[in-house]
Structure formats: C-alpha cells, structure tokens
Design a protein around this motif. Structure first.
Motif, mmCIF file in Angstrom:
data_model
loop_
_atom_site.group_PDB
_atom_site.id
_atom_site.type_symbol
_atom_site.label_atom_id
_atom_site.label_comp_id
_atom_site.label_asym_id
_atom_site.label_seq_id
_atom_site.Cartn_x
_atom_site.Cartn_y
_atom_site.Cartn_z
ATOM 1 N N ASP A 1 72.057 23.133 125.426
ATOM 2 C CA ASP A 1 71.371 21.881 125.080
ATOM 3 C C ASP A 1 69.870 22.088 124.910
ATOM 4 N N THR A 2 69.310 22.986 125.727
ATOM 5 C CA THR A 2 67.859 23.183 125.701
ATOM 6 C C THR A 2 67.387 23.959 124.475
ATOM 7 N N ALA B 1 63.133 19.020 120.840
ATOM 8 C CA ALA B 1 62.975 17.785 121.605
ATOM 9 C C ALA B 1 62.740 16.614 120.660
ATOM 10 N N GLY B 2 63.051 15.391 121.125
ATOM 11 C CA GLY B 2 62.670 14.191 120.390
ATOM 12 C C GLY B 2 63.610 13.781 119.276
ATOM 13 N N THR C 1 60.280 10.241 118.732
ATOM 14 C CA THR C 1 58.853 10.258 119.106
ATOM 15 C C THR C 1 58.202 8.954 118.632
ATOM 16 N N SER D 1 71.330 13.699 122.653
ATOM 17 C CA SER D 1 70.491 14.836 122.261
ATOM 18 C C SER D 1 71.112 16.167 122.668
ATOM 19 N N ASN D 2 72.325 16.131 123.180
ATOM 20 C CA ASN D 2 72.933 17.376 123.652
ATOM 21 C C ASN D 2 73.722 18.081 122.545
ATOM 22 N N ARG E 1 61.054 24.753 118.711
ATOM 23 C CA ARG E 1 62.496 24.834 118.502
ATOM 24 C C ARG E 1 62.846 24.252 117.138
ATOM 25 N N ASP F 1 60.577 20.569 116.388
ATOM 26 C CA ASP F 1 59.631 19.818 117.212
ATOM 27 C C ASP F 1 58.209 20.342 117.042
ATOM 28 N N ALA G 1 57.222 16.943 118.781
ATOM 29 C CA ALA G 1 57.537 16.681 120.198
ATOM 30 C C ALA G 1 57.240 17.875 121.096
ATOM 31 N N ALA G 2 57.018 19.044 120.500
ATOM 32 C CA ALA G 2 56.679 20.213 121.318
ATOM 33 C C ALA G 2 55.266 20.071 121.890
#
Lengths: 461, 461
Positions: B33-34, B38-39, B64, B172-173, B206, B241, B283-284
């Motif tokens: 997931d990571t 992000a966002g 965002t 978001s996963n 990412r 991001d 988002a980073a």
C-alpha cells in the motif's frame, strides 16, 4: 500471452488442404489464338529452380524486325533486387526500346550482392542471344521468389539456351502464352493471363498480359530513375501490337499503374522486386510511333485508358488469389463526395485496405463500420477531415441498394441481417464519402484469414 | 479464393479456450500500500455496462486541497470520441489543472453525435460533485469499448453517485488501485497496474499508473490542441505525488509518450479514443511546482526520464497482452549505427512492427530476415537508405551473443538451428542498423496468430 497452440497449428496444417482451384472464370478458360497481339513468341519451361518440377522460366520475344517500345515501373523499395537494377539500367540506356523479357520464379535474386548482379546480366546476355539478329542489352529481366539466395544460374542459362535449338518450345498460340504465365507463379494458385482486342479510331489493336503475386502485395511503383530509390514480388508484363512512342508508352504506363497495381493490397507489405513492363511492337502495322501524346492526344488518351482498364483487370487477379483470401473487396472513396486531392483519396483507400481490424472483420463477416472509420481517421490529409461530412456504406454486388452504415457522421440503425447477407457474398464494396472535395480513388483488397497466418507462418519450409 | 473453412473455424472457436492467464509476473502480484503515491482515492465498480458483471467504471480523485497539475496526450485520429473532445476542452481551459478522472469500459462513446457529448459532460459533472469542495470542470473523462453505441448514461451516473454515499468504496490501498485497473479492461486478459518509488536530489516521490489495451493498438498521440485533429482505445493514467508545474508536466508527458505509448503496436490500427493522462498532486510535500523545466532543468530532466521509463513499462504491458500474441518483440534501430533523424528511425521501427509478413514469420518462428529488410526498405526517409550499410541481427534474451543475419547488406550464412532456438523463446529483439546517422528508436510489438484472427473476426458477437 496466448499459449502456442501447437496442437491446433498441426491440426490446421493437416486439415487445410492447399487452397482449392478458383472458379474457372478467373482464367477465362482457353483464349482464342487470334486474340493475342501479333509479333510475339513465348515459352514457359521448367529449368530446375523449383523442386516441384513446375515451370520456373519464361521467355518472351518480340519478333518484329525493329525493337519494340518498352516502358516499366519498378518498386520504390530501397532494397532493389539485382534484376530491378539491371532492367532499370537497360530501359534508361536504350531510349525506351527492348526486344525480349526473361523471367524466373522460385528465387528473387534479391540481397545477393555482386553475384546477383552478374547473374541478372548473364540472363540478359543469354536471352539477347536468342534474338535474330542477336541483341545487346535488349532484354528486360525479372525474378521472384525467396530473398537472399543466389540463383542456380547455370540451370537458368541452360534453360534459356535450350530455346536456340531446333524444336524449341517458343510459339505464339494460347498454349505458349499460358505456359509463360505459369512460369511466373510462386504461391499463386492459378496462372494470371488476359487478352483483349480494342479499337481506336476504327483501327484494331490487341493487348495481352500476365502477372503473378499472392503475398507481399502492396506495390508502390514508379517510372525508372537513373539513380533512384526504386525496386518488386508483384511481376507483370503486358504486350501489345500497337505502335506507341517510348515516351508516351511510359507516361501511359505510369498513369495506369497508379490506378491498378499501385491500388491493390493483400498484406500491406511492399516487395523488393515489384516490376511491371510493357512492350509495344507495332506489329498491328501503321506508322512508327503512331500513338504519341503530342502527335494525337485523343488517340493517346484512348490508348492510355485501354491500358489502365487492362492493367486493373490483371491487378485484381492478384487480389483474387491473395494468400488465404476468401473475400474480394473494393474500397472506394467516392467521386463527388471525395477528398480534396487524389493523393488524399488514395491514402484513405490504402489505409482501410491494409487495416488488420477491417480485414479480420471482413473474414468474420462482421459489419464493423467503426473499424473502417477509425482507419479513415488515422490518415494525415492535406485538407483535414470533417467528421460530420463522412458517410460509409456497403455496396452489395447483387444489384440491390446500398446499405448506409454512417451518414454525415451519424451512425445509422443498421439492418444486421441484411449486413450479414451482403458480407456473406465473396465480392463486396465499401464506399467512403469524405465530402471535402471531388477526387475519388479505388483500392482492391482481401480479408485476413486463418489460412493467411498458416501460409505465412510457414513459407520457407 | 480459399474456401471459407467453416469447419475449421468452428473447431478453433470451440477448441481454443479464452486466452489463458498470463504469468503472474505481468501483474507483479500484490503491491505494498505504501508504494502508491499519497493523496489519491480510487475505486472500480460494476455499474451495469458490461453484461458479464465485470468492473466497468473507475473513479480516481486527487484528495489534496489544491488541484493537481494535469497533462494529457490524445489520439491524432480525425474521429474524436466525445470523451476525448471533452477532456481536451477541460485541459485547455483549466490552465493544466484537474482533480479527478472518470473512466468507463464496455462502450467507447465514439461516433455518437450530440448525445455522446452530453453524456461525456454528464460524467464530468457527476464526478465533479464527488470532490470536496465540489469541483467544476475538474474531471477528465475516458471511455473504451465498442464504437457507435450510446452510453447507458443513467447507469453510469448512478454508479458515480453511489460513491457519495457513506460506505462508498473509494480507498487508497492496493485493493482500490487494483479495482480501478480492472474497470479499465475490455479484451484485456489481466489488469495493468504498476507502482514505483523514485528519488531526485535526495527526495523520494511515488508514481503509480494503470492502462488498458490489447487490440486497435498503434497509438499516435500528441498534446491537446485547441482546435485540432486529435483523438484514442489505449487508455492510461499515471498519478504521482511529485509537485510539477502544469507546463513541465505536459512537456515531460509528450516526451515520454513518444518513447512509450507511441512506440507500441499490436495490429497497426489507431483508435478514436487513445488517451493518456497524468496527474501530479504534490502530496509528497515541497514547494508548489517544485519540478519545473525553467526553475531547475536537472530536476526536471530526472523527472521526465523517470516518467518515460514508467510509461514504457505500462506501454509494454499492452503488447504483452496483445490480442492473440505469443511473442513479445523489441524492434530496435540501433544507436551509433542509426538513422539520420529520430523520425526516420521511429518510422522504420514502426513499419517493421506492423508488417503482417514479419509478424506471421515470428508466429511461425521462421528467421525470415528478408521480410524485415523489405519492410525497412519500404519507408520513405529524409536521408535515403544505403543498402550496403544495413545490418540485421537477432538479439536473444538469454544473454547469448547476437545472431547476425545480414551484415552491411550481405546475407550471412545463418545457423538455422540457433535462429530457431532464439525464435522459440517468448521474448526476442530484432536489431536493425541503418548506418546513416546516430538517431536510434525502439518499438515493441507482438506476432500475428490464428488467435488474433479468431478474436477479431468475432469481436462484437
């Protein structure tokens, strides 16, 4: 990825017998001896290139005392086969005159380096020696078959020389023309031979020709260039007993080839050997160079149009015999609702003719006009396409009315039963109206079948 | 003409089961997931377009506070599908900003007239309403499937609106990303999803993306034009991001698309819907528009090259899943011995990639380099090709030495056993050296199989 399906492959290979003989109509059966132009002697023999023992060498001689006018169009492929380079050289240095044609099948003599050039010249010299009086660089040479292998030249030369002996097989009757046509064949399933009589201003002429090709068919041929980028596996030759000046014979051929051989596609692949030659020996009598653009434009245009119709007939035979083909499809960009330039119209017809998606839909008898449209829209044009002006129709070959699929950019509610019926017939026309100009073009193509994949997945073995 | 072979057709149709699942490696299995940027919140659901009940609607939101930078490339087909026209309009009028993407599969909304445009706008409005605060013209829209049919728009709108309710499936996963990727699929046999982490000047970003496509794949996409000739059935979206200025995001995408999606071919057919979009939401963390060509060229180029590599990876997945494909083939026009211009090199690679004769030979595992050469020679180039400088080699993927087939225009004596062995492996590279310049290009293509004919002779039924 799909599994390799070896079982299916094998089953297909064994269950599909070689393509069945086409309907007799494609050959028209025997042709009257008197239908062929006067002043030509021909033969087709087996000289030993093909392992099957089938004819693989054709010799065509013009027997009139003076050399015939000669013209040719060669492939624009950058990799010129040796016979293309040699024939171009001869045409360029003879003032457009020649007296013979020699053709072998089974080996293309392409990408064969210096040896290939020597072999092509050896074929010319051996055929020149058959002429009376003996000629010098008066023979045009053509080869077709596998690329990258040298000719078995001693067998070919022996085959040509056998025609000097008493009891040789050179003749002027139907049987000789047919034997020559058979010697052109590679993956063809039938010999392609046509003869016709035409009249201009009350005078009768005769024209006959033969061609070959079933795969690697998407010719783009132009007139010879002294140092060019040209090259051909569509081979054809046309002989007439009309008297045409060399210059006018070339311009008539260039015009005819654009509207015939350069408007057919089997698989979209251009060959390194495509060549069309025409000889006009004047044996029908009349003044030398009687047909000339500057001397009598009307007579010239009548000849040019006869040549174009004849060439289109020969070209279409190739599509009829297209590898694995089950459909004969005319793609027409229609006059009156056509494109801005002939080039635009021709490009659109060409693109539709080569679309794998259109061709598999034709094989599946699926009225998938969306694929026709996507292909049409993918061509860069000199005048941008206006989607709201484009119409697509199926034109049945049984004389029933056209079936509109798209009218001025809006899809029609299609009668799928009727569409299926139209598609189930062997011959079909797809008509595209562009609506930006008056230029029209036609292309002739075929469908893409399992059989196509079988033939070409397994050609050399 | 070949007989219609209905017996074989039927036997094939019944004996060939739908294409088998590809090796797991194509999907890479679950992704942490990571690893995703992000966002973003995503989902993929079944809204009722596909009869099978498979996912057919994807919604992707940037969460965002400020809008993400957005860039896109659209097909150059003259028949723009409604969603292409609408997305182009939005990008052109938003200053390169957007916050959402909505995608449906099963129906392309192409050639659907005024109703099609209204439907595409309705999808935009419904997705805009999911945003917080609600957006206005901040959603890019894409459709894929059959041409010429109207969307079942009420089902689609209900599907989008279901995501406003409590307990919606936006997440978001990995599972959410995978569901979205599945909703892109039409004739695809596996979802195409990738995620990657990259570092520029010590900072981590990412990037993740998904695409779809298996047929009608030969994209030619360019940046949006205010009044253009552009159009796409390759769909893809990439989310990062990183914080990239809209202008630099577009120039990086245009560069990347030329070297990835515009360098793949399955069947040579360009779609009316091909679209690639990229969102960069920042988002980073870091300054807004941190990555900008004028602000820091080095940082920009590092980002552009990461995007290009990532896009090429996604694009190649489409070829891996090419309809009926059994081979994955890289066509490379080699650096150092390349062509005079990138366009020349790209055109040659494209022509070889679409040759029916090359592709059937690959299926038949036949080292028929003559077909590669004929295709190479048929491309009109800015600097004419010199046949004596051209070389062709097979590059095996097992690390063993290259197998030269043609060296400086002369055929090699080929070890047919070794050639057969190289060709029997799923992955293969055909390298062509032109020798007239230093520009190189790569294309990725597949073979032409019986299965291709089966799938496309029978697509709509």
């Amino acid at each position: 990825m799909t599994s390799r399906l070896p079982a299916v492959w094998k089953r297909l290979s064994s269950s599909i017998t070689p393509r069945p003989a086409p309907p007799k109509g494609y050959l028209h059966g025997p042709i009257r001896d008197t239908a062929f132009p006067a002043g030509y002697a021909l033969t087709g023999i087996h000289c030993g290139i093909k392992k099957t023992g089938a004819p693989d060498l054709a010799v065509i001689l013009s027997t009139t005392p003076h050399a015939a006018s000669a013209a040719a169009c060669f492939t624009r492929n950058a990799f010129k086969a040796a016979p293309v380079v040699v024939s171009e050289d001869i045409i360029n240095n003879s003032g457009g005159r020649a007296r013979a044609i020699v053709v072998n099948s089974g080996c293309a003599n392409a990408v064969t380096g210096k040896q290939g050039m020597e072999d092509a010249w050896a074929m010319v010299r051996a055929t020149d020696a058959l002429l009376e009086p003996a000629g010098q660089r008066e023979t045009l040479v053509m080869s077709t078959g596998v690329i990258g292998q040298n000719l078995p030249i001693s067998k070919i030369i022996a085959g040509i020389e056998s025609q000097r002996a008493e009891g040789n097989s050179l003749a002027s009757n139907f049987s000789a023309w047919e034997r020559a046509a058979k010697a052109f064949m590679t993956t063809d399933t039938f010999p392609k031979l046509r003869a016709r009589t035409f009249e201009i201003k009350g005078k009768k002429y005769r024209i006959a020709g033969m061609d070959k090709g079933a795969g690697m068919i998407h010719p783009d041929m132009g007139p010879p260039r002294s140092s060019g980028q040209l090259h051909a596996t569509l081979l054809g030759c046309i002989m007439t007993d009309a008297a045409v000046s060399p210059r006018s014979l070339q311009s008539a051929l260039t015009y005819a080839v654009d509207r015939s051989f350069n408007s057919i596609s089997v698989d979209g692949d251009m060959s390194t050997n495509d060549t069309i030659v025409v000889l006009a020996n004047g044996a029908a009598a009349g003044p030398q160079d009687e047909i000339d653009e500057e001397r009598d434009r009307e007579r010239y245009e009548a000849f040019r149009d006869e040549l174009t119709t004849f060439a289109a007939d020969l070209a279409q035979l190739v599509v009829r015999d297209g590898e694995g083909a089950t459909k004969f499809v005319t793609i027409s960009v229609e006059a009156g609702y056509g494109a801005a330039t002939y080039e635009d119209a021709h490009q659109i017809a060409s693109r539709i003719s080569t679309s794998a998606l259109v061709k598999t839909a034709l094989y599946g008898e699926d009225a998938n006009w969306g694929r026709v449209l996507a292909a049409t829209g993918s061509v860069p044009l000199s005048v941008p396409l206006d989607p709201t002006k484009v119409s697509v129709s199926f034109i049945p070959t049984d004389g029933t009315p056209a079936l509109p699929l798209l009218v001025s950019g809006e899809p029609e509610k299609v009668d799928e039963v009727r569409a299926k019926k139209i598609l189930s017939v062997e011959d079909l026309e797809i008509q595209v109206q562009i609506g930006t100009g008056k230029e029209s073009a036609k292309y002739w193509t075929c469908d893409f079948s399992y059989e196509y994949v079988r033939i070409n997945g397994d050609y050399r073995s």
